[in-house]
Motif scaffolding. Sequence first.
Motif, PDB file in Angstrom:
ATOM      1  N   SER A   5       0.802  -1.197   0.029  1.00 16.16           N
ATOM      2  CA  SER A   5      -0.103  -0.196  -0.058  1.00 16.16           C
ATOM      3  C   SER A   5       0.893   1.310  -0.155  1.00 16.16           C
ATOM      4  N   LYS A  18       4.969   6.468   1.476  1.00 16.41           N
ATOM      5  CA  LYS A  18       4.904   5.898   2.653  1.00 16.41           C
ATOM      6  C   LYS A  18       4.342   4.661   2.197  1.00 16.41           C
ATOM      7  N   ILE A  20       3.508   0.462   3.413  1.00 20.15           N
ATOM      8  CA  ILE A  20       2.899  -0.208   4.643  1.00 20.15           C
ATOM      9  C   ILE A  20       3.027  -2.024   4.264  1.00 20.15           C
ATOM     10  N   LYS A  21       3.534  -2.494   5.356  1.00 22.17           N
ATOM     11  CA  LYS A  21       3.893  -3.924   5.014  1.00 22.17           C
ATOM     12  C   LYS A  21       3.287  -4.747   6.185  1.00 22.17           C
ATOM     13  N   PHE A  33       1.041  -4.620  11.142  1.00 27.86           N
ATOM     14  CA  PHE A  33       1.433  -3.665   9.883  1.00 27.86           C
ATOM     15  C   PHE A  33       2.758  -2.769  10.447  1.00 27.86           C
ATOM     16  N   GLU A  35       4.800   0.456   9.208  1.00 29.48           N
ATOM     17  CA  GLU A  35       5.075   1.645   8.090  1.00 29.48           C
ATOM     18  C   GLU A  35       6.426   2.243   8.232  1.00 29.48           C
ATOM     19  N   SER A  36       6.405   2.644   7.067  1.00 28.17           N
ATOM     20  CA  SER A  36       7.900   3.590   6.731  1.00 28.17           C
ATOM     21  C   SER A  36       7.847   4.676   5.708  1.00 28.17           C
TER      22      SER A  36
END
Length: 50
Positions: A5, A18, A20-21, A33, A35-36
């Motif tokens: 995403s 950004k 999201i994994k 989740f 995020e980075s």
Amino acid sequence: MAKKSVASLQTGSKRLTKAIKMVKSPKSGAYTFVESVMGPEAVNEWLSKK
């Protein structure tokens, strides 16, 4: 297993993304989740890492 995403963010002159994994916990088996925010060229490398 990763959910990709990606949203483009623009702050001043820098272009950031950004990502999201979705990561499965080895202990409980639940998904979390991660995020980075990074440059767009680093997204695919970050998502492919475990």
